[in-house]
Structure formats: structure tokens, C-alpha cells
Design an enzyme around this catalytic site. Structure first.
Site, PDB file in Angstrom:
ATOM      1  N   TYR A 119       0.814  -1.223   0.000  1.00 13.15           N
ATOM      2  CA  TYR A 119       0.000   0.000   0.000  1.00 13.15           C
ATOM      3  C   TYR A 119       0.842   1.265   0.000  1.00 13.15           C
ATOM      4  CZ  TYR A 119      -4.274  -2.629   0.768  1.00 13.15           C
ATOM      5  OH  TYR A 119      -5.350  -3.477   0.605  1.00 13.15           O
ATOM      6  N   GLY A 160       4.626   1.234  -0.691  1.00 14.06           N
ATOM      7  CA  GLY A 160       5.650   1.155  -1.740  1.00 14.06           C
ATOM      8  C   GLY A 160       5.069   1.407  -3.124  1.00 14.06           C
ATOM      9  N   ASP A 188       9.276  -7.404  -4.601  1.00 10.01           N
ATOM     10  CA  ASP A 188       8.508  -7.983  -3.494  1.00 10.01           C
ATOM     11  C   ASP A 188       8.715  -9.492  -3.518  1.00 10.01           C
ATOM     12  OD1 ASP A 188       5.824  -6.631  -1.881  1.00 10.01           O
ATOM     13  OD2 ASP A 188       6.111  -8.809  -1.786  1.00 10.01           O
ATOM     14  N   VAL A 244       8.729  -2.529   3.717  1.00  7.56           N
ATOM     15  CA  VAL A 244       8.118  -3.817   4.071  1.00  7.56           C
ATOM     16  C   VAL A 244       7.187  -3.624   5.263  1.00  7.56           C
ATOM     17  CG1 VAL A 244      10.064  -5.171   3.184  1.00  7.56           C
ATOM     18  CG2 VAL A 244      10.053  -4.462   5.578  1.00  7.56           C
ATOM     19  N   GLU A 259       6.295   7.683   5.860  1.00 10.54           N
ATOM     20  CA  GLU A 259       5.213   8.030   4.930  1.00 10.54           C
ATOM     21  C   GLU A 259       3.953   8.422   5.714  1.00 10.54           C
ATOM     22  OE1 GLU A 259       5.304   8.515   1.586  1.00 10.54           O
ATOM     23  OE2 GLU A 259       3.426   9.355   2.260  1.00 10.54           O
ATOM     24  N   LEU A 294       5.461   7.805  14.515  1.00  7.73           N
ATOM     25  CA  LEU A 294       4.621   7.148  15.523  1.00  7.73           C
ATOM     26  C   LEU A 294       3.739   8.172  16.226  1.00  7.73           C
ATOM     27  CD1 LEU A 294       7.141   4.645  17.198  1.00  7.73           C
ATOM     28  CD2 LEU A 294       5.403   4.140  15.489  1.00  7.73           C
ATOM     29  N   CYS A 325      -2.482   0.538  10.791  1.00 12.01           N
ATOM     30  CA  CYS A 325      -1.406   1.260  11.471  1.00 12.01           C
ATOM     31  C   CYS A 325      -1.721   1.909  12.821  1.00 12.01           C
ATOM     32  CB  CYS A 325      -0.827   2.303  10.529  1.00 12.01           C
ATOM     33  SG  CYS A 325      -0.017   1.517   9.127  1.00 12.01           S
ATOM     34  N   PHE A 376     -11.996  -0.765   6.129  1.00 10.65           N
ATOM     35  CA  PHE A 376     -11.829  -0.021   7.389  1.00 10.65           C
ATOM     36  C   PHE A 376     -12.168   1.456   7.232  1.00 10.65           C
ATOM     37  CE2 PHE A 376      -7.966   2.631   7.377  1.00 10.65           C
ATOM     38  CZ  PHE A 376      -7.303   2.208   6.233  1.00 10.65           C
TER      39      PHE A 376
HETATM   40  P1  NAD Z   1       1.908  -4.090   2.880  1.00 12.83           P
HETATM   41  O1  NAD Z   1       1.754  -5.337   3.640  1.00 12.83           O
HETATM   42  O2  NAD Z   1       0.813  -3.611   1.986  1.00 12.83           O
HETATM   43  O3  NAD Z   1       3.235  -4.158   1.986  1.00 12.83           O
HETATM   44  C1  NAD Z   1       4.449  -4.654   2.460  1.00 12.83           C
HETATM   45  C2  NAD Z   1       5.048  -5.553   1.383  1.00 12.83           C
HETATM   46  O4  NAD Z   1       6.377  -5.927   1.758  1.00 12.83           O
HETATM   47  C3  NAD Z   1       4.285  -6.854   1.161  1.00 12.83           C
HETATM   48  O5  NAD Z   1       3.848  -6.923  -0.184  1.00 12.83           O
HETATM   49  C4  NAD Z   1       5.316  -7.967   1.483  1.00 12.83           C
HETATM   50  O6  NAD Z   1       5.173  -9.092   0.659  1.00 12.83           O
HETATM   51  C5  NAD Z   1       6.605  -7.235   1.231  1.00 12.83           C
HETATM   52  N1  NAD Z   1       7.774  -7.832   1.886  1.00 12.83           N
HETATM   53  C6  NAD Z   1       7.916  -8.273   3.161  1.00 12.83           C
HETATM   54  N2  NAD Z   1       9.158  -8.719   3.375  1.00 12.83           N
HETATM   55  C7  NAD Z   1       9.838  -8.586   2.214  1.00 12.83           C
HETATM   56  C8  NAD Z   1      11.181  -8.874   1.804  1.00 12.83           C
HETATM   57  N3  NAD Z   1      12.070  -9.393   2.641  1.00 12.83           N
HETATM   58  N4  NAD Z   1      11.530  -8.601   0.535  1.00 12.83           N
HETATM   59  C9  NAD Z   1      10.637  -8.071  -0.334  1.00 12.83           C
HETATM   60  N5  NAD Z   1       9.376  -7.765  -0.003  1.00 12.83           N
HETATM   61  C10 NAD Z   1       8.974  -8.017   1.256  1.00 12.83           C
HETATM   62  O7  NAD Z   1       2.267  -2.961   3.958  1.00 12.83           O
HETATM   63  P2  NAD Z   1       2.033  -1.384   3.813  1.00 12.83           P
HETATM   64  O8  NAD Z   1       0.653  -1.048   4.219  1.00 12.83           O
HETATM   65  O9  NAD Z   1       2.558  -0.929   2.504  1.00 12.83           O
HETATM   66  O10 NAD Z   1       2.995  -0.867   4.970  1.00 12.83           O
HETATM   67  C11 NAD Z   1       4.386  -0.888   4.842  1.00 12.83           C
HETATM   68  C12 NAD Z   1       4.976  -0.011   5.936  1.00 12.83           C
HETATM   69  O11 NAD Z   1       4.536   1.338   5.746  1.00 12.83           O
HETATM   70  C13 NAD Z   1       4.556  -0.392   7.349  1.00 12.83           C
HETATM   71  O12 NAD Z   1       5.639  -0.156   8.213  1.00 12.83           O
HETATM   72  C14 NAD Z   1       3.436   0.584   7.665  1.00 12.83           C
HETATM   73  O13 NAD Z   1       3.333   0.849   9.038  1.00 12.83           O
HETATM   74  C15 NAD Z   1       3.876   1.823   6.929  1.00 12.83           C
HETATM   75  N6  NAD Z   1       2.800   2.729   6.506  1.00 12.83           N
HETATM   76  C16 NAD Z   1       1.646   2.228   5.974  1.00 12.83           C
HETATM   77  C17 NAD Z   1       0.653   3.110   5.517  1.00 12.83           C
HETATM   78  C18 NAD Z   1      -0.629   2.616   4.909  1.00 12.83           C
HETATM   79  O14 NAD Z   1      -1.490   3.446   4.634  1.00 12.83           O
HETATM   80  N7  NAD Z   1      -0.814   1.338   4.679  1.00 12.83           N
HETATM   81  C19 NAD Z   1       0.870   4.486   5.576  1.00 12.83           C
HETATM   82  C20 NAD Z   1       2.081   4.959   6.115  1.00 12.83           C
HETATM   83  C21 NAD Z   1       3.044   4.061   6.572  1.00 12.83           C
HETATM   84  C1  UGA Z   2      -3.574   6.856   8.739  1.00  9.66           C
HETATM   85  C2  UGA Z   2      -3.043   8.295   8.765  1.00  9.66           C
HETATM   86  O1  UGA Z   2      -4.115   9.197   8.464  1.00  9.66           O
HETATM   87  C3  UGA Z   2      -1.911   8.489   7.759  1.00  9.66           C
HETATM   88  O2  UGA Z   2      -1.377   9.797   7.887  1.00  9.66           O
HETATM   89  C4  UGA Z   2      -0.816   7.452   8.037  1.00  9.66           C
HETATM   90  O3  UGA Z   2       0.203   7.562   7.067  1.00  9.66           O
HETATM   91  C5  UGA Z   2      -1.419   6.057   7.976  1.00  9.66           C
HETATM   92  O4  UGA Z   2      -2.493   5.960   8.950  1.00  9.66           O
HETATM   93  C6  UGA Z   2      -0.432   4.982   8.345  1.00  9.66           C
HETATM   94  O5  UGA Z   2       0.570   5.232   8.959  1.00  9.66           O
HETATM   95  O6  UGA Z   2      -0.788   3.858   7.987  1.00  9.66           O
HETATM   96  P1  UGA Z   2      -5.227   5.488   7.198  1.00  9.66           P
HETATM   97  O7  UGA Z   2      -5.157   4.473   8.284  1.00  9.66           O
HETATM   98  O8  UGA Z   2      -5.049   5.056   5.809  1.00  9.66           O
HETATM   99  O9  UGA Z   2      -4.147   6.636   7.456  1.00  9.66           O
HETATM  100  O10 UGA Z   2      -6.651   6.202   7.250  1.00  9.66           O
HETATM  101  P2  UGA Z   2      -7.297   7.401   8.089  1.00  9.66           P
HETATM  102  O11 UGA Z   2      -7.992   8.284   7.154  1.00  9.66           O
HETATM  103  O12 UGA Z   2      -6.343   8.034   9.011  1.00  9.66           O
HETATM  104  O13 UGA Z   2      -8.403   6.632   8.921  1.00  9.66           O
HETATM  105  C7  UGA Z   2      -8.054   5.699   9.928  1.00  9.66           C
HETATM  106  C8  UGA Z   2      -9.306   5.214  10.630  1.00  9.66           C
HETATM  107  O14 UGA Z   2      -9.878   6.258  11.408  1.00  9.66           O
HETATM  108  C9  UGA Z   2     -10.402   4.749   9.670  1.00  9.66           C
HETATM  109  O15 UGA Z   2     -11.007   3.598  10.190  1.00  9.66           O
HETATM  110  C10 UGA Z   2     -11.359   5.909   9.643  1.00  9.66           C
HETATM  111  O16 UGA Z   2     -12.662   5.556   9.312  1.00  9.66           O
HETATM  112  C11 UGA Z   2     -11.258   6.403  11.095  1.00  9.66           C
HETATM  113  N1  UGA Z   2     -11.643   7.817  11.286  1.00  9.66           N
HETATM  114  C12 UGA Z   2     -10.946   8.802  10.659  1.00  9.66           C
HETATM  115  C13 UGA Z   2     -12.702   8.124  12.131  1.00  9.66           C
HETATM  116  O17 UGA Z   2     -13.336   7.235  12.733  1.00  9.66           O
HETATM  117  N2  UGA Z   2     -13.032   9.450  12.314  1.00  9.66           N
HETATM  118  C14 UGA Z   2     -12.361  10.460  11.701  1.00  9.66           C
HETATM  119  O18 UGA Z   2     -12.728  11.641  11.925  1.00  9.66           O
HETATM  120  C15 UGA Z   2     -11.297  10.128  10.855  1.00  9.66           C
END
Ligand code: NAD
Ligand code: UGA
Length: 458
Positions: A14, A16, A36, A89, A160, A220, A275, A337
Site C-alpha cells: 500500500y 511502496g 517484493d 516492508v 510516509e 509514531l 497502522c 476499514f
Molecule cells: P503491505 O503489507 O501492503 O506491503 C508490504 C510488502 O512488503 C508486502 O507486499 C510484502 O510481501 C513485502 N515484503 C515483506 N518482506 C519482504 C522482503 N524481505 N523482501 C521483499 N518484499 C517483502 O504494507 P504497507 O501497508 O505498505 O505498509 C508498509 C509499511 O509502511 C509499514 O511499516 C506501515 O506501518 C507503513 N505505513 C503504511 C501506511 C498505509 O497506509 N498502509 C501508511 C504509512 C506508513
Molecule cells: C492513517 C493516517 O491518516 C496516515 O497519515 C498514516 O500515514 C497512515 O495511517 C499509516 O501510517 O498507515 P489510514 O489508516 O489510511 O491513514 O486512514 P485514516 O484516514 O487516518 O483513517 C483511519 C481510521 O480512522 C479509519 O477507520 C477511519 O474511518 C477512522 N476515522 C478517521 C474516524 O473514525 N473518524 C475520523 O474523523 C477520521
């Protein structure tokens, strides 16, 4: 074609995927490769149906894929050839051993560090894109320093902040980009390389540079503060239900104070997503590990209120349905979610659905993007569940609708039609306060919002 620099991103999820698509779009002189371990994911990135749904992403990927954006399983060559490696990852909560249920599971992260070490033959900048415990860069450096084949590494933190469902928008117009590095000559030089990437489209004043630890910890803390606002407003929604105050009016009244601000004050069924919970628990764990028990307890409460809100919601539902849902058909509107994503990780819908199944309700789940994930999540769960792409079919013959995800699609349905085909009395639980409650009440529904008095005909 020759490229000025080669960027690799390990982890095509999500974060990368969309991040590298935007970098490739904005930096045509850089070659960007995503790798990946998940073959299915890489195949999907190379196909017409991308592995994740994000508005606007398909268009960008189709513009740059095969030109300066590439998806591959060949991690070793990717590492060898690259100048800059983003590591994105997954870093889930640990489920075993020391720190289980709170600390970050860094096994994927550590494996990546080992792979980088084994396959590097030239100097590289390693960019922490994943969300990590503060001081993880030190561990990465320790691993990389054991290298004896001439490669030199500089670790930089670039967390990110994108939110799912608006990833492209957030990446194209971020509030800020954060880059942390050691304040040494080589650290600052590496940070400057990362600044250079973002400077292609992000105004300089929005690119913040800090020391490594501030950058790691800021990520964090940002998530903890966002989640805290949701738990704060949700805790007050419980009080509103006891006092006939209206949570939307309160959110508006307090949000008009510029010091408080109006965003992230929507009461609902609780926050989900991969997260918020994991990052707060990780923050609390780190605080505890430094002996800061009070700090840890303070942040844990944010998660406790979130659990309480979900339990409260289901409890209220069952009470409103005359204390039993056995054999009753209930339509679940939304499983993701949040809206605009197919992601169901930590979705409140999972908790609600499981609880209702335990109470022996019969469920029809509908969601514009998340049905495939819903099926996988609920595989093996006992009880009767139907999956319906069409919300009208999901509500057909149901005694109640539970709106869990705030999809726009649910606002504009023909509720007169839906009402006609439901069992009476027909109840609707608006877990996101997005529907027109007065209108639904006039149609004949008994309406149960969050943090507001219910509108009932009985
Ligand atoms: P994700 O599970 O969607 O993607 C992670 C990917 O890494 C997977 O496809 C997995 O197969 C791959 N992977 C794991 N180990 C590996 C390896 N050794 N070599 C190659 N690929 C490998 O996770 P995500 O949601 O993209 O989150 C990644 C990081 O970013 C987490 O630390 C998360 O906390 C952070 N983050 C996520 C969001 C979000 O909105 N999802 C936003 C900000 C930060
Ligand atoms: C959140 C942060 O907003 C991002 O900045 C961050 O990068 C990311 O986490 C992360 O580190 O993964 P995300 O989880 O994608 O993003 O979505 P949000 O829009 O923050 O919503 C999170 C949850 O809170 C959802 O379930 C949403 O429905 C809920 N929410 C949000 C509420 O219940 N009320 C609100 O007013 C806002």
C-alpha cells in the site's frame, strides 16, 4: 535509455506501490524498480488489475510502467544495481515472544537488511519508509557495518504519511515530507539526495529535515495524535447518547476553534486500518521499555477507548433489536476499514460481524471494493454469511442495516426502495453518521446514529 539514478523499493504494498509510482511519474530521469517476495502481487502490478485499489493510481501506473517504473521479483539484482533503496516492508505488531501484542515485529525489516548486505557491491543510501520504532536505524547500521565488500551505507529516515483511499492525492500534495539523517557530512549528503527526489514536485518549505531519531519518532507520534482525536470524540459520543447532546454539533462547535481544528472529529464505530493500533501500541511499548510507565498507560487508553466504542456499538444494536438477533437477517453496509479502499486490516466491521455471528444473526455483507478481502477474512468463521455486491440485494428481507464504512455510494441509495423490501420494524444503525437521519425516519426506518438520540417509531 540511461538513467541518472537507480531507485529500488523493497515491498510493493500500500505504501511502496503508490509512492514509487508517483516518484517515477515526477522524476523521469530516475529508474524506479519495485520488488517484493509476493509473486502474485508483482504479477498484478504488471497486469491490468493492480493488487490494491487507490483512486488515480491506475492512470499513473499505466503512464510510467515499462518506461521508468518496473516491478520485479529479482530482489538480488535490484539491490546490486540501485543507488538508493527505499525499504517499505510490513512491520506488524509482534504476536509472539518478548513484547507480543505491542512491539513491532521487525523480522521482515531485518531480512531486508541482510539481503541488502549480501547483495551490495557499491555505496547506497538506505531509506526507511516503513514505520519503525525509534532508533531502528541504529540496528540497521549495525547489520550493514558487518559488510566487507567495499559497499558503504548511509541510513536515512523518510516516513510516509499518506492515508489509504487518498494515497495519490496525499503523495502529490503532501502537507510535508520528513527526512531524518545523521547530522554528519555523509548523513547530510544522503538526506540531500532524498530532498532532491521530492523537490521535483514538493515545495522546498514543505520538506522538513531533522535528525534521524526525531524523524522515526515523529511518524509514531503523528499516528498516535490522529488516533487520539478519534478516541476523544468517540468517548464524548457515549456521553452524548446519555445526555441528548448531539456529537456532530459538538464536533462543529469545538472544531471551529482554530487551535482545535475541524478535521478528524467524526465519531464512528472506531478507527481501523493496519497502522493506528499497531503504532500506538508500539509507542507505548517503547515508552515502557525506557521505564516511562505513565506515558505508556496514557497512550494505551486511546486503544482501549477504540475497543470500547466497537463493543458499545454492538451492545447498543442488540439492545435496540429487542435483545436478540437470533435468526434475524442483518445487512452490513461496508467492510473496508474506511471508504475508498478495499483494505480490511483491523476493520471495525470484522469485530461487529463476528459479534453478530456469535449472537446467531444471518448476515449479508456488501462493499464496493472489499468483498474479496471480506471473504478471506471470514473464511472458516462459523455462521451464515452472504456476500452481495449489490446493496439492494443485501438489504432484501433484512430486519436491520448496519452502516460500517462511510462509502459515498451508501449516501445516495434509494432508501424508499430498500425500506419496502425489509422486514418491519426496519432498523438502520448509522455507524458513521453519514446518512440523512430525518429523511430515513420519515420513510419509516427506526434510526440509530452514533452520539445522537435515536429516531424511533416504537
Ligand atoms: P503491505 O503489507 O501492503 O506491503 C508490504 C510488502 O512488503 C508486502 O507486499 C510484502 O510481501 C513485502 N515484503 C515483506 N518482506 C519482504 C522482503 N524481505 N523482501 C521483499 N518484499 C517483502 O504494507 P504497507 O501497508 O505498505 O505498509 C508498509 C509499511 O509502511 C509499514 O511499516 C506501515 O506501518 C507503513 N505505513 C503504511 C501506511 C498505509 O497506509 N498502509 C501508511 C504509512 C506508513
Ligand atoms: C492513517 C493516517 O491518516 C496516515 O497519515 C498514516 O500515514 C497512515 O495511517 C499509516 O501510517 O498507515 P489510514 O489508516 O489510511 O491513514 O486512514 P485514516 O484516514 O487516518 O483513517 C483511519 C481510521 O480512522 C479509519 O477507520 C477511519 O474511518 C477512522 N476515522 C478517521 C474516524 O473514525 N473518524 C475520523 O474523523 C477520521
Amino acid at each position: 535509455m540511461s538513467f541518472e539514478k537507480k531507485i529500488l523499493c523493497i515491498g510493493a504494498g500500500y505504501v511502496g506501490g503508490p509512492t514509487m509510482a508517483v516518484i517515477a511519474l515526477k522524476c523521469p530521469e530516475y529508474r524506479v524498480t519495485l520488488v517484493d517476495i509476493n509473486e502474485d502481487k508483482i504479477e498484478k502490478w504488471n497486469s491490468g488489475k493492480l493488487p490494491i485499489y487507490e483512486p488515480g493510481m491506475e492512470e499513473i501506473v499505466s503512464k510510467v510502467r515499462g518506461i521508468n517504473l518496473f516491478f520485479s521479483m529479482d530482489i538480488k539484482s535490484g539491490i546490486k544495481e540501485s543507488d538508493i533503496i527505499f525499504v517499505s516492508v510490513n512491520t506488524p505488531t509482534k504476536t509472539f515472544g518478548l513484547g507480543a501484542g505491542m512491539a513491532s515485529d521487525l523480522q521482515y525489516w531485518e531480512k531486508t537488511a541482510q539481503q541488502i548486505l549480501e547483495n551490495s557491491r557499491s555505496p547506497k543510501i538506505i531509506v526507511e519508509k516503513s514505520t519503525l520504532p525509534v532508533r531502528t536505524a541504529r540496528a540497521m547500521e549495525r547489520i550493514l557495518k558487518t559488510n566487507n565488500n567495499g559497499a558503504q551505507f548511509e541510513v536515512v529516515s523518510n516516513p510516509e504519511f499518506l492515508a489509504e483511499g487518498r494515497a495519490i492525492q496525499d503523495l502529490l500534495k503532501p502537507d510535508r515530507v520528513l527526512i531524518g539523517s545523521h547530522r554528519t557530512e555523509s548523513g547530510l549528503k544522503a538526506a540531500e539526495e532524498i530532498v532532491k527526489i521530492y523537490s521535483h514536485w514538493v515545495p522546498k518549505e514543505k520538506i522538513i529535515t531533522t535528525n534521524l531519531w526525531s524523524s522515526e519518532l515523529s511518524k509514531l507520534v503523528a499516528n498516535a495524535f490522529l488516533a487520539q482525536r478519534i478516541s476523544s470524540i468517540n468517548s464524548i459520543s457515549a456521553l452524548c447518547e446519555k445526555t441528548d447532546a448531539d456529537i456532530s454539533e459538538i464536533a462543529y462547535a469545538i472544531g471551529s476553534d482554530r487551535r482545535i481544528g475541524s478535521k478528524f472529529l467524526n465519531a464512528g464505530v472506531g478507527f481501523g486500518g493496519s497502522c493506528f493500533k499497531k503504532d500506538i501500541l508500539n509507542l507505548a511499548y517503547i515508552a515502557e521499555s525506557y521505564g516511562l510507565r505513565e506515558v505508556a498507560e496514557y497512550w494505551k487508553k486511546v486503544v482501549e477507548i477504540n475497543d470500547y466504542q466497537q463493543e458499545r456499538f454492538v451492545g447498543n444494536m442488540i439492545k435496540a433489536m429487542f435483545n436478540t438477533v437470533v435468526g434475524k437477517r442483518i445487512a452490513i453496509f461496508g467492510f473496508a476499514f474506511k471508504a475508498n479502499t478495499g483494505d480490511t486490516r483491523e476493520s471495525p466491521a470484522k469485530f461487529i460481524v463476528r459479534k453478530l455471528l456469535e449472537e446467531k444473526a444471518i448476515l449479508s455483507i456488501t462493499d464496493p471494493q472489499a468483498l474479496e478481502n471480506a471473504r478471506m477474512d471470514l473464511d472458516g468463521v462459523e455462521g451464515e454469511i452472504n456476500y452481495e455486491q449489490d446493496p439492494y440485494r443485501a438489504a432484501d428481507g433484512a430486519s436491520a442495516i448496519v452502516l460500517v464504512t462511510e462509502w459515498d455510494e451508501f449516501k445516495t441509495l434509494n432508501y424508499e426502495e430498500i425500506y419496502k423490501k425489509m422486514k418491519k420494524p426496519a432498523l438502520i444503525f448509522d455507524g458513521r453518521n453519514i446518512l440523512d437521519h430525518q429523511r430515513l425516519f420519515k420513510i419509516g426506518f427506526n434510526v440509530f446514529p452514533i452520539g445522537k438520540a435515536p429516531l424511533t417509531h416504537f
